[in-house]
Scaffold this motif. Structure first.
Motif, PDB file in Angstrom:
ATOM      1  N   LYS A  40       0.841  -1.396   0.017  1.00  0.00           N
ATOM      2  CA  LYS A  40       0.013   0.050  -0.081  1.00  0.00           C
ATOM      3  C   LYS A  40       0.978   1.429  -0.020  1.00  0.00           C
ATOM      4  N   TRP A  58       0.144   3.901  -2.957  1.00  0.00           N
ATOM      5  CA  TRP A  58      -0.789   5.147  -2.701  1.00  0.00           C
ATOM      6  C   TRP A  58       0.025   5.986  -1.716  1.00  0.00           C
ATOM      7  N   VAL A  79      -5.755   2.542   2.274  1.00  0.00           N
ATOM      8  CA  VAL A  79      -6.637   1.434   1.169  1.00  0.00           C
ATOM      9  C   VAL A  79      -6.911   0.285   1.538  1.00  0.00           C
ATOM     10  N   SER A 119      -9.961   3.794  -5.408  1.00  0.00           N
ATOM     11  CA  SER A 119      -8.704   4.117  -5.119  1.00  0.00           C
ATOM     12  C   SER A 119      -7.767   3.119  -6.139  1.00  0.00           C
TER      13      SER A 119
END
Length: 244
Positions: free
Chosen positions: A52, A56, A61, A74
């Motif tokens: 993650k 991101w 997320v 996302s």
């Protein structure tokens, strides 16, 4: 209270309704992801967080198979082909390295209603099969203490019905007898549990394999080595129960 060394995360693929069966998706799959707690804490959770952070920059997320496949929310970053290719490669590596043992039950709903005049609830059947195989797995490893089965909240009534069925099975409504050391807990999706997310990611490839066993399924090929097996390496009936 004494706790076992194992924890179980649960998810499903497909719906367990029998009124209107989708001929393209007639199978309901319940998946138990069994982890040793030390391996889950030291290996699984950091690996999910690292993925993650890479894509991101934060770990807020929630990995959800349907959104990944559709590039929704996302996961709209996956509309970029290069990003998607690298992400899928990293996801495959995550799954291959996951220290998980899989136990799953697949109910072919169409065959079920054709074989039985009063077909039972597919969720109930699948839960019984999975709990029986989980208990056998724990017995094989001489695991003692309470083992928690973690399930995502779905709604007050649905959760109450599931807990009632769980208690009935654990109290002796199965082929093995009472299972006093199994317990169930419900978690909100907002808890961002790595275990629940892994269960979500692994359930879908199993369902696709059961529906079309002869069709190439690279995702299932990565999942298959994770199943509980017999002493001779057999998966069917041990790690994967298909009914009827």
């Amino acid at each position: 209270m004494v706790f076992s060394d194992y924890i179980v995360y649960v998810d499903e693929s497909g719906d367990h309704g029998l009124v209107s069966i989708n001929p393209q998706n007639p199978v309901f799959v319940l998946t138990f992801c069994v982890f040793r707690k030390d391996e889950y804490r030291i290996s699984m959770v950091p690996a999910v967080q690292a993925l993650k952070f890479k894509y991101w920059g934060h770990d807020g997320v929630i990995l959800h198979g349907h959104e990944i496949r559709k590039s929704h929310g996302s996961f709209s970053i996956l509309l970029n082909g290069n990003v998607r290719g690298q992400f899928i490669e990293d996801m495959n590596a995550l799954i291959e390295a996951a220290p998980v043992v899989l136990i799953a039950a697949a109910i072919d709903k169409q065959r079920h209603v054709e074989h039985y005049q009063q077909p039972d609830n597919p969720y109930k059947i699948a839960l019984t099969y999975c709990m029986e195989r989980l208990q056998m797995f724990l017995n094989e490893r001489h695991a003692t203490g309470k083992t928690f089965i973690m399930v995502e909240r779905r709604g007050q009534k649905e959760d109450a019905d599931l807990e009632l069925e769980f208690r009935r099975i654990a109290d002796g409504g199965n082929q093995l007898g009472p299972m006093p050391h199994l317990d169930v807990r419900f978690m909100d999706k907002k808890h961002n549990s790595a275990g629940l997310q892994m269960a979500d990611l692994l359930a879908y490839p199993i369902a696709r394999h059961v529906i079309r066993p002869d069709q190439p399924n690279r995702a299932y090929e990565r999942v298959e080595p994770k199943f509980r097996r017999s002493a001779t390496g057999q998966v069917k009936g041990y790690g994967l129960k298909i009914f009827p």
